[in-house]
Design an enzyme around this catalytic site. Structure first.
Site, short mmCIF file in Angstrom:
data_model
loop_
_atom_site.label_atom_id
_atom_site.label_comp_id
_atom_site.label_asym_id
_atom_site.label_seq_id
_atom_site.Cartn_x
_atom_site.Cartn_y
_atom_site.Cartn_z
N HIS A 125 47.82 36.60 46.73
CA HIS A 125 46.39 36.93 47.08
C HIS A 125 45.50 35.78 47.29
O HIS A 125 45.76 34.77 46.63
CB HIS A 125 45.73 37.78 46.07
CG HIS A 125 44.25 38.41 46.61
ND1 HIS A 125 43.25 37.74 46.67
CD2 HIS A 125 44.11 39.69 47.07
CE1 HIS A 125 42.04 38.29 47.05
NE2 HIS A 125 42.55 39.71 47.55
N GLU A 127 42.58 34.79 46.92
CA GLU A 127 41.69 34.55 45.63
C GLU A 127 42.51 33.66 44.62
O GLU A 127 42.27 32.54 44.10
CB GLU A 127 40.86 35.34 44.99
CG GLU A 127 40.05 34.99 43.96
CD GLU A 127 39.51 36.39 43.21
OE1 GLU A 127 39.12 37.44 43.88
OE2 GLU A 127 39.32 35.91 42.08
#
Ligand code: F3S
Length: 494
Positions: A125, A127
């Protein structure tokens, strides 16, 4: 309505996504230089499509960034990526969510102390990849308790969460990590907006037959919402209203809707509208036709303009006893022209047009009654018109900023929408009370309470929903017509 529909008040853009999008739009509006985003700014196809129409697109790997604005996404990036872009001559705009920024700071602090950092989140992901960039060599990702159980024993570790992590999975994983390390610095970095959204999703799912979860197919927080909803009722994850099928609602009475943090309000509104259509279709063709007509009633500016013209006529009739068709027609015409001119909400212009509108009946009434009557009739009409403009504008929350129109509610969904409602109610009540106080006709006084009552009802809906939809306008337009027609009926009939 065939279904009982509830929309989660936390559905839609979170603070970080809104901020990132606002920054990007501001750059687009104020600069002639090319604007690029590093990866998709947010996980939502419709928003990305709307941005493409405004010449904002993702940066290609081989593209030269010199002299271009490069906007960093809300999820954040690694410090190396940021530095590299600057060195290559890009005008970097960091739209990283401040809450993600806080997690990056924690990770950086412990990494500098050579303390291993464990991130509980989704491998790959954006982030999480960004956070790993702050860990240098001391970071690792675990997706849940199963992977935590495979960790080797150690002396010390810092534990953080991806901001959209499920709190239950976080707690279970932390419990296992604590058994592996002598000293654990645990930071629950799950964002409040995520917690609130997930808690509300669970509560709504428990009291619903089906929950529609709206969001991008790559959005981690939307997937989590669907998982949480699926544990308590049937869950259907969609990207847009077109993905809904009548089969999703077989045997269903109560429908709940929630949406991921990257889903704009206009997409949620389309979903609500589509569910309503499906609901009415289940009652057969006649019911569906009636509903379509109700929607048309709201959509056509001419119907709304005629309603206001009739209201003007009945008001003048009540106050002066004189039939004033020419004035009422002029009012209807002015309202209609204003609506079809494509004007969006603009406080200065709208107040001006409302005042002009109010002056028309005032010119007529003045000859037949007192100045106070004249002023109140004018204020009442102007206020009803202005209220409608405000509420209509609430339909365009968020869409406006992307399409280039900055409107009052688009600046802050919750606070300003509430303010709009309070102003609408306040002005309507003032005008209605004034007319009740002045009129000698008890029938008129009674009838004028109808729009005020409906405005209050509408405000309750907006308080729980946070926004207004097409259906809601019916609560304003319907009473205007009802008041006008009943007033004329009583006046002429008795
Ligand atoms: Fe930021 Fe929380 Fe949204 S971390 S991007 S406000 S979900």
């Amino acid at each position: 309505m065939a279904f009982k529909i509830k929309v989660a008040s936390s559905a839609g853009f979170c603070f970080g996504v809104r901020k990132a999008l606002d920054r990007l739009i501001d750059i687009r509006n104020n600069s002639t230089l090319p604007v690029r985003t590093l990866g998709p700014l947010i996980h939502n196809e419709q928003v990305l499509e709307a941005l493409k129409h405004r010449a904002v697109r993702e940066l290609d790997e081989s593209e030269d960034v010199t002299g271009k604005h490069v906007v960093l996404r809300a999820h954040g990036v690694t410090p190396d990526t940021r530095r590299l872009l600057r060195e290559q001559g890009a005008l970097v705009c960091d739209a990283t969510c401040p809450k993600v920024g806080q997690v990056q700071a924690i990770v950086k602090k412990y990494s500098q102390r050579k303390c291993p950092v464990i991130i509980i989140g989704d491998r790959g992901h954006a982030e999480v990849d960004g956070l790993l960039g702050y860990c240098q060599t001391s970071g690792l990702v675990v997706t849940g308790p199963e992977e935590a159980a495979l960790l080797e024993q150690g002396a010390e570790a810092c534990v953080v969460a991806q901001t959209t992590q499920d709190p239950v999975i976080f707690d279970q994983t932390v419990k296992i990590i604590r058994t592996k390390f002598k000293v654990c610095h645990v930071h629950n970095t799950i964002c409040d907006a995520t917690t609130e959204r997930q808690t509300e999703t669970m509560a709504l799912a428990m009291e619903s037959d089906v929950m529609i979860v709206v969001g991008g197919k790559n959005s981690a927080n939307t997937k989590r919402l669907a998982d949480i909803a699926g544990k308590n009722c049937k869950a259907v994850m969609i990207q847009s209203a077109q993905d809904l099928s009548p089969n999703d609602f077989e045997g269903v009475k109560r429908v709940a809707i929630t949406a991921g943090a990257s889903t704009p309000a206009w997409v949620i509104r389309e979903v609500v509208e589509r569910i309503r259509v499906i609901g009415w279709q289940q009652y057969g063709k006649t019911a569906s036709l009636v509903y379509q007509m109700m929607r048309l009633f709201n959509t056509f500016s001419l119907i709304w303009a005629t309603g206001l013209g009739l209201l003007c006529y009945s008001l003048l009739l009540a106050l002066t006893g004189v039939s004033a068709w020419p004035t009422a027609t002029a009012v209807a015409f002015l309202v209609w022209i204003w609506r079809i001119s494509g004007q969006r909400f603009n406080p200065g212009l709208d107040i001006g047009v409302s005042a002009l509108l109010a002056m028309l009946p005032a010119i007529h009434v003045y000859k037949h009654t007192t100045a106070l009557h004249t002023a109140l009739a004018a204020v009442f009409l102007g206020v009803v018109f202005f209220n409608r403009l405000l509420l209509f504008d609430c339909l365009n929350v968020q869409a406006d900023k992307i399409s280039g129109h900055i409107t009052l509610p688009s600046l802050n969904k919750k606070i300003l929408t509430k303010l709009v409602v309070i102003v609408c109610i306040g002005l309507t009540l003032l005008a209605v009370l004034g007319l009740i106080w002045l009129t000698t006709d008890p029938v008129i006084a009674f009838l004028l309470i109808i729009p005020a009552g409906f405005t209050l009802f509408l405000s309750r809906r907006m308080k729980t929903q946070g926004w207004c939809d097409l259906y809601d306008l019916l609560y304003l337009d319907g009473p205007v017509w009802m008041t006008a027609l009943l007033t004329m009926l009583f006046r002429i009939g008795f």
